[in-house]
Scaffold this motif. Structure first.
Motif, short mmCIF file in Angstrom:
data_model
loop_
_atom_site.label_atom_id
_atom_site.label_comp_id
_atom_site.label_asym_id
_atom_site.label_seq_id
_atom_site.Cartn_x
_atom_site.Cartn_y
_atom_site.Cartn_z
N PHE A 155 0.86 -1.18 0.00
CA PHE A 155 0.00 0.00 0.00
C PHE A 155 0.90 1.24 0.00
N LEU A 171 0.44 5.56 -9.46
CA LEU A 171 -0.92 5.07 -9.30
C LEU A 171 -1.26 4.04 -10.37
N THR A 174 -0.76 0.13 -10.30
CA THR A 174 -1.76 -0.75 -9.69
C THR A 174 -2.34 -1.72 -10.73
N TRP A 180 0.50 -4.31 -5.98
CA TRP A 180 0.53 -2.85 -5.81
C TRP A 180 -0.90 -2.34 -5.68
N MET A 182 -2.92 0.84 -4.88
CA MET A 182 -2.94 2.29 -4.68
C MET A 182 -4.09 2.87 -5.51
N TRP A 202 -4.01 6.29 4.39
CA TRP A 202 -2.78 6.69 3.69
C TRP A 202 -3.02 8.05 3.04
#
Length: 360
Positions: A155, A171, A174, A180, A182, A202
């Motif tokens: 994360f 991003l 992902t 991954w 995010m 987060w």
């Protein structure tokens, strides 16, 4: 990409000796290192050098602990290849001695190491000219990153280094890596186990600081982010949070001992800290400083935690509110039940340096 450490190197290289007017390789006694006479007899001098270096690097490491042998060579053993090709032509492709062929193949060093040490693992040789060493390193790094024990969800949060480049690419990763996770620049997730719940929030800290927002040449994406929208979102999430424990995580510290600009922490104290104090979050965890720090401040029940780095670590000394600080590289582990939330700071050797415990 995860940090990778080189634990051992070996080299057979040219040295100058007073009694000789030229350089020559200072070679070990191969009979002591390569005790299998049949294998040693079939090795050319160059192969013996490579195998000897490999054996030195793998010394005292159990064969079952070796996950891969990855070799790099610019063009392979050209002298042995030439010898084999000449024999091929001279003998009209008949009655060929196999030794020259064995010595000429690109993967001979890796194969001989596997035979000598009985290593039944991934074995590959890169022959990419000037890029061979780089290719072998990348393969090794990827092999570590894809190790089964690391096949857990990651994360991420954005930091100052990401803001120097294309933050959207972080991003977008992902959709490439199943690990991954995010979904946005700031996001939240609730973890539940045996009736205990933890909410982690987060956040995206670089846009909270004027240092980054005002330097669009170095951090082009920072000024494009809606700061008030994020702060309102954080306030809204924490308002509705009903979990047993609440942790907020971001890249930059609110309080820390560091030589970095004071304005960074002052902006975080002005914009983020009041929201965290209002909602009585349990921990604020960050990085950025590359050392371990645990800080408590008057008027706040929050544990402010700086997690160390996995590679380069920096010196640290106590500051106002310091409970613990340590310059070792490492990581932190969080565990919880209904009655207790615990964070352990652990160095690279697995030693617990400091434990933070919150009880209800």
């Amino acid at each position: 990409m995860c940090p990778v450490y080189i634990n051992r190197i070996a080299s057979i290289h040219a040295e100058s000796r007073n009694e000789k007017p030229y350089f020559s390789a200072q070679e070990p006694d191969y009979k002591e290192m390569i005790t299998n006479a049949n294998l040693r007899r079939r090795m050319s001098r160059m192969i013996k050098m490579g195998v000897a270096c490999g054996l030195e690097c793998l010394k005292d490491i159990p064969s079952e602990k070796v996950d891969a042998i990855i070799t790099a060579t610019g063009l392979g053993c050209l002298a042995d290849t030439e010898k084999f090709m000449n024999a091929l032509m001279d003998n009209r492709e008949q009655m060929l001695n196999p030794t020259a062929f064995i010595q000429s193949t690109f993967n001979t060093v890796g194969a001989q190491l596997a035979l000598l040490l009985k290593i039944h693992a991934y074995n590959v040789t890169y022959v990419h000219r000037g890029l061979s060493f780089e290719s072998a390193l990348i393969d090794g790094i990827m092999s570590i990153a894809e190790h089964p024990e690391l096949m857990i969800d990651w994360f991420p949060v954005l930091g100052n280094h990401e803001y120097r480049g294309n933050t959207q690419a972080v991003l977008d990763y992902t959709s490439i890596s199943r690990r991954w996770t995010m979904p946005a620049r700031y996001y939240t997730k609730v973890f539940e186990d045996k009736g205990t719940t933890i909410r982690i929030v987060w956040i995206d800290t670089a846009p909270m600081m004027d240092k980054y927002r005002n330097d669009s040449a170095t951090y082009p994406d920072a000024c494009k982010q809606d700061l008030q929208k994020q702060l309102s979102w954080i306030d809204s999430v924490l308002t509705s949070a009903k979990e047993d424990w609440i942790i907020v995580a971001g890249h930059h510290p609110i309080y820390a001992e560091t030589s970095k600009d004071d304005s960074e922490r002052l902006d975080m104290q002005k914009r983020l800290d009041p929201i965290l104090r209002k909602h009585k979050v349990d921990m604020y965890i960050c990085g950025h400083i590359h050392n371990f720090q645990h800080i408590r401040r008057p008027g706040s029940d929050i544990d402010y935690i700086v997690n160390s780095a996995g590679s380069l670590a920096r010196k640290v000394k106590p500051t106002e509110g310091t409970v613990f600080c340590n310059p070792e590289p490492g990581f932190s582990v969080v565990s919880a039940d209904k009655k207790e939330l615990t964070l352990r700071m652990i160095d690279k050797k697995g030693n617990i340096l400091h434990t933070i415990s919150r009880k209800k």
